[in-house]
Each structure stands twice: as structure tokens, then as C-alpha cells.
Scaffold this active site. Structure first.
Site, mmCIF file in Angstrom:
data_model
loop_
_atom_site.group_PDB
_atom_site.id
_atom_site.type_symbol
_atom_site.label_atom_id
_atom_site.label_comp_id
_atom_site.label_asym_id
_atom_site.label_seq_id
_atom_site.Cartn_x
_atom_site.Cartn_y
_atom_site.Cartn_z
ATOM 1 N N GLU A 100 0.826 -1.224 0.000
ATOM 2 C CA GLU A 100 0.000 0.000 0.000
ATOM 3 C C GLU A 100 0.855 1.267 0.000
ATOM 4 O O GLU A 100 0.668 2.154 0.843
ATOM 5 C CB GLU A 100 -0.961 -0.006 1.202
ATOM 6 C CG GLU A 100 -2.001 -1.110 1.114
ATOM 7 C CD GLU A 100 -3.118 -0.997 2.136
ATOM 8 O OE1 GLU A 100 -3.020 -0.196 3.088
ATOM 9 O OE2 GLU A 100 -4.123 -1.735 1.985
ATOM 10 N N GLU A 122 -5.347 -8.542 -0.199
ATOM 11 C CA GLU A 122 -6.069 -8.223 1.045
ATOM 12 C C GLU A 122 -7.539 -8.054 0.692
ATOM 13 O O GLU A 122 -7.879 -7.193 -0.123
ATOM 14 C CB GLU A 122 -5.553 -6.939 1.706
ATOM 15 C CG GLU A 122 -4.198 -7.093 2.352
ATOM 16 C CD GLU A 122 -3.760 -5.866 3.152
ATOM 17 O OE1 GLU A 122 -4.626 -5.161 3.715
ATOM 18 O OE2 GLU A 122 -2.550 -5.611 3.181
HETATM 19 O O1 AHR Z 1 -4.995 -5.859 7.053
HETATM 20 C C1 AHR Z 1 -4.884 -4.734 7.869
HETATM 21 C C2 AHR Z 1 -4.190 -3.586 7.160
HETATM 22 O O2 AHR Z 1 -5.002 -3.126 6.127
HETATM 23 C C3 AHR Z 1 -2.896 -3.917 6.467
HETATM 24 O O3 AHR Z 1 -1.808 -3.849 7.324
HETATM 25 C C4 AHR Z 1 -2.796 -2.849 5.432
HETATM 26 O O4 AHR Z 1 -2.085 -3.269 4.309
HETATM 27 C C5 AHR Z 1 -4.228 -2.499 5.119
HETATM 28 O O5 AHR Z 1 -4.447 -1.130 5.148
#
Ligand code: AHR
Length: 515
Positions: A173, A292
Site C-alpha cells: 500500500e 487483502e
Molecule cells: O490488514 C490490515 C491492514 O489493512 C494492512 O496492514 C494494510 O495493508 C491495510 O491497510
């Protein structure tokens, strides 16, 4: 509700699911590692400190690949801190989650845990506070057979054979202001390219994922992917996507509609990646790593819950307690992944234990399944194969989904959301077909009629439903089985046909075999 018709034709195939589509994520965050997969002294822990009650549930969940060590955490991580003798490892402040990282669990322990669980490891490198040099050293430490300082250090630490990690994420990210040393797309594209070159010079067999923007609603989305891929295109195989679905607005129909936005997101990233390929006059296709995805909102914006004072080790943060309704939205996300199996070849449920997770534990106590556990386990066990292109004729409803991520608060108008969201996967060896089906109508049952072209009369293997009278029902330590799959009765089978009635607000799985 009027009859909902579906036509399935085994000649009309979206794509084959890659085993990596069923991955998950372990971050050094809250109690995911410490008190989650690793808890020396726990009654079920082995000599390495791995909790075997958790391991058993992980095996039942059946994730195939595991992303590690972050997430936001990786952007400040010194991997060298967490290898070698445990008593010499430094404790560090973790600025991602405002906690203290003891480093008693690190890369080698993670690899051992993956081997024990029979899961492919996926490592992320720090391209926030660090860059190509630390990344290439980690590849050398993990994957080089020996005879160099880093590879011999691994041997000295007790791991004679190389770990042979194949899948690597180039940071996390990196467009997010919350990230340690966020970057512009140009800055990240350059750094990721240089790191990628060196990592592949050490081990040309590895696959690399460039960071996409951290969400579809980020102001950077679109332009970020384009710029980053223009830089990294020759060096990477993957681009990452992240989505967390919410119900901030208390609007359940809109929440259940929101996985359809994930479909649009995937299709937009495919278009951008292919447009970069076109401009490079290349037939190479970048695959999507949805590394994610989940439902996450209750413990997301609440800073008091997210940050505990005093720099604690493994604080109880992001411990989202999932409801029945969350499991439905989550199931919808599973369907979006399956229905893009041609380009989404890897995906990681974020995360695995305690932190926005399908598995919950009590430190020193038991472990149990959250509501979202069930759609994932079913998808991983029975979603392997050829995803069929379903022709669906379903009544629709209008929704407006609120997603606050990004510069401005945003509503997405969704004028025609089909009440039925589904996916069908054919096992190429047996010809058996698994239908995953979500009835998004909160009050009405759905009469479902599925035509299976040239199938014959199917035999029922199994039919399960996940539903609860109370959409806010949860599984807890005291009531770990409050929400769990039950038999879906009344499925009727005839020549080339499956008929069933899906309960309001239900997730369903129907598996049929060839006659
Ligand atoms: O999964 C929780 C967080 O969400 C992770 O660390 C990040 O990559 C995202 O913003």
C-alpha cells in the site's frame, strides 16, 4: 420472489481457479502472530511455540498461500532483527500499529510454520523505510543455496536448505498516507523496479507483485496502477488489489451489494494492466493478486480501539467480531474472486487469526471459528477447478453503498443488483459441479432453477446453507457454533436440472455429481 433461472454450460468457462486464489495473510499486528499462530506455553503449543489448536482450524480452513509479515507493518520492518538467536533479537517500536515488536517470531519461524501447515509462503519486502538492498539480501538469505555471507548466515541459524520462496510482494500500500514512507507512483515505480531487478538477478525463478493502490476509492487509483506498471512491467508478474467491505451506514442490502463493486474494480485493473501491455507492444499478461480482502469496519476507524497506549506487545486490536450478515457479504466477495478466475490468480483473505480473522483465540485459552470461516473453507475445498460462466436471470434491487475510504466520503449508486449472486465450479476430473449461491433478499425465499446443459440427471453430493434468524448473530467463546452450516433440504434433481429454495439472507453450497 419469482423464479430465478440459471443456465450452466460446461463448454462456457471463465477460467481455471489457481490454487493460490485461496490464500490468507499473517501480519505482525495485534494478536495475529503472538497469541494467534504462535504462543509458547499454550497447552497445545509444540516445542516451537506453534499452537496446534489453531493449526487444526487452519487446516480445516484450507488456505493455500500465506502472505507475511505485512501489511503496514512491513514498511518499517528490518527482517534481520528477527533471525538468529532469539535472546539476541532487538525489541522495536512498530509505528504501523503503535506497539512493541519483540521479534521472537521471524522469517524462519514463519517458513517452518508454513511447512507444517502445508501452505506456500509469500513474503513482502520493505519498500517504505528501506529499499532494494535489504530486499535483495532477504532473497539471498532465503533462497540462495550457500557459500555467501547471507546464505551461510541462514545455515548458521539452523536452516541448511534454502527456503525457496517463490512469491514476493514489492512493499505494501505504498500510496497510503498511513504508510511509513509513502511514495508517489513515480517514486514507487522506480524503487520497485530496481528492487525487482536485483531480487531476480539472485533468483530468476521468483515471481513479483507490484503494489496497486490501496483501494479503488483512493484518489490515486487508476493513475497509480498505470504509472507503476509502466515502470515495473518487464520485471513483475502481478499487481495487487485490496478491498475491505463495510456496513458503516447500517444498510445491509447495500453491504451485500458491495461485492459487485469488487467485480468492477477487478475489471478496471485488468483493463489498465492490459493497456500498459498494449503500449509496450507486449503479449505478456499481468495477473491480479487480490492480496487483502475481507469485511472490516467496526475496528477500523475507531482509533481508541486501534491504538492502545504504552506501546504494548500484541495488543488486542482489529479484533472484529463477525456477524451472520458479514458472512454473507464475505461470501459475495468469494464469488467475485471465483468469477474472475481467469485473471485473479492469487488472493489473500486478510487476515488469518484474531486480527479481522476467520479464526479467533483466547490467549491461553481455546480457538474457534468466526462466521466468515465457512464460506472461505467451502470455497477453498470445493472451488478448485473450472469456473463456469453462469447465465443468471434474477430480479434486482437498487442500492447505494457508502465507502468512506479516500479523499471524500463516497456513495456508489448501484441501480440493479441481482438478488442472486453465484459461482459454479466444475471439477475437471469427476465432472462434479459445485454451486455457491447467495440470496441477498433479506425477507424472501428464492426459488432457484439451474439448468445444466447436457449433464444428465445429477446426483446430490451435499447441500449446505449458512443462515440465522438474527443477522447480527456471532460466534463467541461461549457459543462457538451459533452460526454454522446446516443441511439445505428440499433440493430436487431431474434431467439436466437442479431446483432448490434458498432461504432469505443465506449463503448456500450445492454439490452435484455426474449421473
Ligand atoms: O490488514 C490490515 C491492514 O489493512 C494492512 O496492514 C494494510 O495493508 C491495510 O491497510
Amino acid at each position: 420472489m419469482r423464479k430465478v433461472s440459471v443456465v450452466l454450460n460446461s463448454q462456457a468457462v471463465i477460467g481455471d481457479t489457481d490454487p493460490r486464489l485461496f490464500g490468507a495473510f499473517v501480519e505482525h499486528l495485534g494478536r495475529c502472530v503472538y497469541g494467534g499462530i504462535y504462543e509458547p506455553g499454550h497447552p497445545t503449543a509444540d516445542e516451537q511455540g506453534f499452537r496446534h489448536d489453531v493449526l487444526e482450524l487452519v487446516r480445516e480452513l484450507a488456505p493455500t498461500i500465506m502472505r507475511y509479515p505485512g501489511g503496514n507493518f512491513v514498511s518499517g520492518y528490518n527482517w534481520e532483527d528477527a533471525v538468529g538467536p532469539v535472546d539476541k533479537r532487538p525489541r522495536r517500536l512498530d509505528l504501523a500499529w503503535m506497539s512493541t515488536e519483540p521479534n521472537t517470531f521471524g522469517t524462519n519461524e514463519f517458513i517452518d510454520w508454513c511447512r507444517l501447515a502445508d501452505i506456500e509462503p509469500m513474503l513482502a519486502v520493505n519498500l517504505g523505510t528501506r529499499a532494494g538492498d535489504a530486499a535483495r539480501n532477504l532473497v539471498e538469505y532465503c533462497n540462495h543455496p550457500g557459500g555467501t555471507a547471507w546464505s551461510d548466515l541462514r545455515k548458521e541459524h539452523g536452516w541448511e536448505k534454502p527456503h525457496n520462496v517463490k512469491f514476493w510482494c514489492l512493499g505494501n500500500e505504498m500510496d497510503g498516507p498511513w504508510q511509513m514512507e509513502m511514495k508517489t507512483a513515480e517514486e514507487y515505480g522506480r524503487i520497485a523496479t530496481e528492487a525487482a531487478k536485483m531480487m531476480k538477478w539472485i533468483d530468476p525463478s521468483i515471481e513479483l507483485a507490484a503494489c496497486g493502490s490501496s483501494g479503488r476509492n483512493m484518489p490515486t487509483f487508476g493513475a497509480w496502477e498505470d504509472t507503476v506498471l509502466q515502470h515495473t512491467f518487464p520485471h513483475v508478474e502481478w499487481i495487487s488489489l485490496h478491498t475491505y467491505v463495510n456496513n458503516y451506514a447500517g444498510d445491509t442490502p447495500a453491504m451485500l451489494a458491495s461485492p459487485d463493486l469488487m467485480d468492477g474494480f477487478i475489471e478496471e485493473v485488468v483493463a489498465i494492466a492490459d493497456s500498459v501491455a498494449a503500449r509496450a507492444h507486449s503479449s505478456k499478461r499481468i495477473m491480479l493478486s487480490f492480496d487483502e480482502w475481507n469485511v472490516w469496519y467496526r475496528t477500523r476507524r475507531n482509533k481508541a480501539e486501534r491504538v492502545k497506549p504504552g506501546w504494548p506487545v500484541a495488543p488486542e486490536i482489529l479484533e472484529e467480531i463477525y456477524t451472520m450478515e458479514d458472512a454473507l457479504a464475505f461470501g459475495g466477495m468469494c464469488l467475485s474472486l471465483l468469477n474472475h478466475a481467469d485473471r485473479v490468480k492469487c488472493a489473500c483473505l486478510a487476515q488469518l487469526v484474531n486480527v479481522i480473522a476467520p479464526i479467533m483465540t483466547e490467549t491461553g485459552g481455546p480457538a474457534w471459528r468466526q462466521t466468515i470461516f465457512f464460506p472461505f473453507a467451502q470455497m477453498s475445498h470445493f472451488g478448485r477447478g473450472r469456473v463456469l460462466r453462469a447465465e443468471v436471470d434474477s430480479p434486482t434491487y437498487a442500492a447505494s453503498y457508502f465507502d468512506p475510504r479516500g479523499k471524500d466520503d463516497l456513495y456508489f449508486p448501484m441501480p440493479a443488483v441481482p438478488y442472486l449472486k453465484m459461482a459454479a465450479v466444475e471439477d475437471p476430473e469427476t465432472g462434479a459441479v459445485t454451486i455457491f449461491a447467495l440470496n441477498r433478499h433479506l425477507e424472501e425465499s428464492m426459488p432457484l432453477d439451474v439448468a445444466l446443459k447436457d449433464f444428465g440427471t445429477p446426483s446430490l453430493i451435499e447441500a449446505l446453507q449458512l443462515r440465522h434468524d438474527d443477522l447480527k448473530a456471532t460466534n463467541t467463546k461461549a457459543h462457538p457454533d451459533e452460526v454454522a452450516p446446516t443441511a439445505l433440504t428440499g433440493v430436487s434433481l431431474s434431467a439436466d436440472r437442479i431446483q432448490a429454495t434458498l432461504a432469505p439472507a443465506s449463503w448456500n453450497m450445492i454439490r452435484v455429481g455426474k449421473p
